[in-house]
Design a protein around this motif. Structure first.
Motif, short mmCIF file in Angstrom:
data_model
loop_
_atom_site.label_atom_id
_atom_site.label_comp_id
_atom_site.label_asym_id
_atom_site.label_seq_id
_atom_site.Cartn_x
_atom_site.Cartn_y
_atom_site.Cartn_z
N ALA A 76 0.91 -1.31 0.06
CA ALA A 76 0.02 0.01 -0.03
C ALA A 76 0.85 1.31 -0.10
O ALA A 76 0.54 2.18 -0.87
CB ALA A 76 -0.82 0.00 1.29
N ASN A 77 1.90 1.21 0.79
CA ASN A 77 2.85 2.39 0.75
C ASN A 77 3.53 2.58 -0.47
O ASN A 77 3.79 3.74 -0.95
CB ASN A 77 3.91 2.09 1.98
CG ASN A 77 3.13 2.46 3.29
OD1 ASN A 77 2.21 2.82 3.48
ND2 ASN A 77 3.66 1.67 4.25
N CYS A 78 3.79 1.47 -1.13
CA CYS A 78 4.69 1.81 -2.28
C CYS A 78 3.69 2.15 -3.53
O CYS A 78 4.10 3.31 -4.02
CB CYS A 78 5.21 0.39 -2.86
SG CYS A 78 6.55 -0.42 -2.12
N PHE A 79 2.25 1.80 -3.58
CA PHE A 79 1.39 2.18 -4.37
C PHE A 79 1.28 3.97 -4.17
O PHE A 79 1.07 4.80 -5.19
CB PHE A 79 0.26 1.46 -4.35
CG PHE A 79 0.22 0.46 -5.24
CD1 PHE A 79 0.49 0.28 -6.41
CD2 PHE A 79 0.02 -0.87 -4.56
CE1 PHE A 79 0.50 -0.74 -7.27
CE2 PHE A 79 -0.04 -1.95 -5.31
CZ PHE A 79 0.55 -1.97 -6.57
N GLN A 80 1.15 4.23 -2.78
CA GLN A 80 1.01 5.64 -2.43
C GLN A 80 2.20 6.41 -3.03
O GLN A 80 1.90 7.71 -3.40
CB GLN A 80 0.97 5.58 -0.94
CG GLN A 80 0.34 6.87 -0.47
CD GLN A 80 -0.01 7.10 0.80
OE1 GLN A 80 0.20 6.09 1.67
NE2 GLN A 80 -0.27 8.21 1.54
N LEU A 81 3.59 6.00 -2.89
CA LEU A 81 4.40 6.53 -3.43
C LEU A 81 4.55 6.67 -4.75
O LEU A 81 4.88 7.73 -5.32
CB LEU A 81 5.79 6.14 -2.93
CG LEU A 81 6.05 6.24 -1.49
CD1 LEU A 81 7.14 5.19 -0.86
CD2 LEU A 81 6.91 7.50 -0.99
N LEU A 82 4.13 5.84 -5.52
CA LEU A 82 4.12 5.61 -6.99
C LEU A 82 3.13 6.75 -7.67
O LEU A 82 3.50 7.65 -8.64
CB LEU A 82 3.78 4.36 -7.54
CG LEU A 82 4.88 3.44 -7.94
CD1 LEU A 82 4.37 1.96 -8.12
CD2 LEU A 82 5.79 3.95 -8.86
N GLU A 83 2.20 6.80 -6.80
CA GLU A 83 1.00 7.67 -7.12
C GLU A 83 1.52 9.14 -7.07
O GLU A 83 1.08 9.97 -8.13
CB GLU A 83 -0.29 7.60 -6.48
CG GLU A 83 -1.39 7.87 -7.38
CD GLU A 83 -2.88 7.29 -6.65
OE1 GLU A 83 -2.60 7.06 -5.54
OE2 GLU A 83 -3.90 7.26 -7.37
N ALA A 84 2.33 9.51 -6.42
CA ALA A 84 2.68 10.82 -6.02
C ALA A 84 3.93 11.12 -7.12
O ALA A 84 4.34 12.36 -7.25
CB ALA A 84 3.38 10.93 -4.76
N GLU A 85 4.50 10.09 -7.93
CA GLU A 85 5.41 10.25 -8.78
C GLU A 85 4.90 11.17 -10.07
O GLU A 85 3.85 10.99 -10.39
CB GLU A 85 5.89 8.90 -9.43
CG GLU A 85 6.85 8.12 -8.61
CD GLU A 85 8.35 8.64 -8.24
OE1 GLU A 85 8.87 9.23 -9.47
OE2 GLU A 85 8.74 8.60 -7.30
N GLN A 86 5.67 12.01 -10.60
CA GLN A 86 5.52 12.70 -11.76
C GLN A 86 5.73 12.11 -12.95
O GLN A 86 6.70 11.15 -13.13
CB GLN A 86 6.20 14.09 -11.70
CG GLN A 86 5.92 15.00 -10.59
CD GLN A 86 4.28 15.41 -10.52
OE1 GLN A 86 3.97 15.93 -11.46
NE2 GLN A 86 3.81 15.50 -9.30
N GLY A 87 5.18 12.28 -13.90
CA GLY A 87 5.52 11.86 -15.46
C GLY A 87 4.99 10.44 -15.70
O GLY A 87 5.73 9.55 -16.35
N LEU A 88 4.23 9.88 -14.91
CA LEU A 88 3.62 8.60 -15.00
C LEU A 88 2.74 8.50 -16.15
O LEU A 88 1.91 9.41 -16.39
CB LEU A 88 3.05 8.01 -13.83
CG LEU A 88 3.66 7.06 -12.87
CD1 LEU A 88 2.65 6.73 -11.83
CD2 LEU A 88 4.59 6.03 -13.56
N SER A 89 2.96 7.67 -17.02
CA SER A 89 2.02 7.47 -18.17
C SER A 89 0.78 7.06 -17.94
O SER A 89 0.32 6.71 -16.66
CB SER A 89 2.52 6.47 -19.31
OG SER A 89 2.59 5.12 -18.51
N GLU A 90 -0.39 7.35 -18.72
CA GLU A 90 -1.92 6.80 -18.44
C GLU A 90 -2.06 5.35 -18.03
O GLU A 90 -2.79 5.33 -17.29
CB GLU A 90 -2.44 7.43 -19.58
CG GLU A 90 -3.97 7.47 -19.01
CD GLU A 90 -4.53 8.14 -17.93
OE1 GLU A 90 -5.13 7.73 -17.22
OE2 GLU A 90 -3.74 9.27 -17.68
#
Lengths: 190, 396
Positions: B163-177
């Motif tokens: 869950a923490n990993c996904f939270q961090l990933l979601e905050a990342e910029q530049g993720l594709s759709e």
């Protein structure tokens, strides 16, 4: 030796015992079979409860004298001597309580030691609660592998209750040959 | 005079006095007690000659023990274990028999048991009920420990990390759709696992009867339609990902109040479990239908998928604990068990049936709050209506 009695119009009378641990449903099975009723309330049996039921099995009229024997636990011991004179018995366990399955095996051995090999049918009771069973299909398979007749029953819904009693009676009658032949033979004996 | 007095005494004490003639033949001495008139075998009267083993089949065995006492003729007696007979009146009466020799006569006393027997019976029944409760408690404790073990070691630890990993990933910029879609999917999965975790905890609580509080009050009872909207929103992505569509049908469509007895949070969980279950079994391109129907006193909720249907061998056990089909393994098998536990807790009904168009219909029925009856004590071993094959009471 099983004693046959005659009542008026060629009626066979058989003594059938019910054996099993306490609270496996023996009294409820008899109530369902003989009176078609069921109660959720636990009905303990002190000593033995005797009931009667007339049935027809394959065209043969039979009066069953049902000996509903008290279940065994730390408060009471099953009186195996009550099996004397029985034509057969029903060995009952509660599928939701594995302990009662194990005790059924012990009771069968004690019955055999006391009165010899009698026809019997194992009743795996409380089939209506099958999702809560502790007794597995493998456990039951182990019984059938011994050539034991096993019948799942539910005193609550009535599932296969009549069929189980009839199966036992059929087994008793067939053991003594065809019904008609047996009647004639036993008439001469009595 | 003494003889008359004795007769009255034994009669009033419910004792039948039989004097042995020969073998199992006896003569009824004096007037028999009241119960002797309604024996299933036929009533007895004074001086009647009877075969005792025919009147009471139990005595056939006891008379063998009695014969030893009569032959010994040493003043001793023997008393049988109790036995119970059904009288012609359909009442049950317990008896004991005592054999002794008096004045050269072989006597058999058959006593109809009253208060003393009732007390013994009550004590035995209570003792056995306690023994059963103890047995059940041990079993439940063991099961709960197993569940707790699973919970702590298999779910809780990794779940937090994921869950923490996904939270961090979601905050990342530049993720594709596409990447965001995957993150959303991952978060959805962790959410489902978290839900499962809560289910387990709630099951412990439910079985410990600490979830007794639920609303039967119109003002606070949950709206099943609101709950359905919440759950459908949370599952929307999962439906999209699998290419399964859903529809919500209301009958009647114009009904504005869909209140039922229950607890909002748990009701949402039940709907979630049923819809999630339907989704898992629904092939892509098919539709899952959630139908809410108003009945006179209840609301019936059904979830219908167009999947392969319930495996025959699973049909009876579907609502049991740790049950999962061969075709779709991977879940712990507590979802439907949770549904059953809660619906039963709220005095509702739950079941499943094959859908005529293929697939399966899972349904439950909960009372409207204004028609809820005072809750009865629910027993752990009570049957669940509609659980057995072909047993779907109340279904149209």
């Amino acid at each position: 030796m099983q004693r046959y009695q005659w009542e008026g119009n060629a009626m066979i009378q058989l003594k059938i015992c019910l054996l099993g641990s306490f609270a496996v449903g023996k009294t409820s099975l008899v109530a369902r079979f003989s009176r078609g009723i069921f109660s959720d309330k636990y009905l303990a049996t002190l000593g033995v409860k005797i009931d009667r039921k007339r049935i027809q099995v394959d065209g043969t009229a039979v009066t069953l004298i049902l000996w509903d024997m008290a279940g065994e636990d730390e408060f009471a011991k099953v009186q195996m001597s009550y099996l004397t004179g029985a034509a057969g018995y029903l060995l009952v366990f509660d599928g939701t309580r594995k302990l009662t399955f194990d005790q059924a095996l012990i009771l069968e051995e004690r019955a055999r030691t006391t009165v010899g090999a009698l026809p019997f049918v194992v009743l795996a009771n409380k089939a209506d609660l099958e999702d809560q069973w502790e007794v597995s299909a493998g456990d039951i398979k182990a019984l059938t592998a011994r050539k034991w007749l096993v019948q799942k029953t539910s005193a609550k819904t009535g599932e296969d209750v009549d069929g189980a009693f009839e199966k036992l009676v059929r087994g008793i009658l067939s053991r003594r040959g065809s019904s008609a032949g047996t009647q004639a033979q036993d008439s001469a004996e009595s | 005079m003494n003889q008359e007095l004795c007769q009255v005494l034994v009669q009033s004490e419910g004792i039948l006095v039989l004097v042995r003639l020969e073998g199992n033949r006896f003569r009824v001495a004096g007037h028999p007690p009241g119960w002797a008139a309604v024996l299933a075998h036929g009533g007895l009267h004074a001086d009647q000659e009877v075969d005792a083993a025919e009147v009471f089949v139990f005595l056939e065995l006891f008379l063998r023990e009695a014969a030893i006492v009569w032959e010994a003729n040493d003043g001793s007696s023997v008393t049988s274990e109790p036995w119970t007979e059904t009288l012609a009146t359909r009442e049950e009466l317990a008896f004991t028999a005592t054999a002794r020799k008096i004045g050269g006569k072989e006597i058999l006393l058959v006593r109809g048991l009253g208060v003393d027997f009732d007390e013994r019976y009550k004590v035995l029944r209570k003792a056995r009920e306690l023994a059963l409760s103890h047995e059940k408690l041990l079993k439940e404790t063991s099961e709960k420990e197993t569940l707790l073990h699973c919970l702590v070691h298999d779910i809780a630890g990794p779940l937090t990390t994921v869950a923490n990993c996904f939270q961090l990933l979601e905050a990342e910029q530049g993720l594709s759709e596409a990447g965001r879609g995957l993150v959303r999917l991952g978060r959805s999965a962790t959410h489902r696992q978290h839900t499962m975790l809560r289910e387990m905890l709630d099951l412990f609580a439910a079985e410990l009867s600490t979830l007794d509080q639920f609303s039967v009050d119109v003002a606070t009872a949950p709206e099943v339609l609101d709950c359905a909207h919440v759950v459908l929103r949370s599952l929307r992505h999962s439906f999209d990902m699998k290419g399964v569509s859903f529809q919500l049908l209301l009958s009647p469509p114009a009904l504005s109040v869909w209140k039922v007895v229950g607890q909002r949070e748990k009701l949402e969980r039940i709907l979630y479990n049923l819809l999630d279950n339907a989704l898992r079994h629904a092939p892509p391109g098919t539709t899952v239908t959630l139908r809410l129907e108003e009945e006179e006193r209840a609301i019936r909720v059904s979830v219908v998928d167009q999947g392969p249907g319930v495996e025959a061998e699973m049909s009876n056990r579907l609502f049991g604990r740790f049950q999962q089909g061969e075709r779709t393994k991977g879940k712990v098998g507590l979802g439907l068990f949770f549904c059953r536990t809660m619906i039963k807790h709220w005095s509702g009904e739950i079941g499943h049936e094959p859908d005529p168009r293929g697939g399966t219909c899972f349904w439950f029925r909960l009372s409207k709050p204004d028609f809820a009856s005072p809750r009865e004590e629910t027993r752990g071993d009570a049957a669940v209506p509609g659980e057995g094959p072909g047993d779907t009471p109340g279904n149209p």
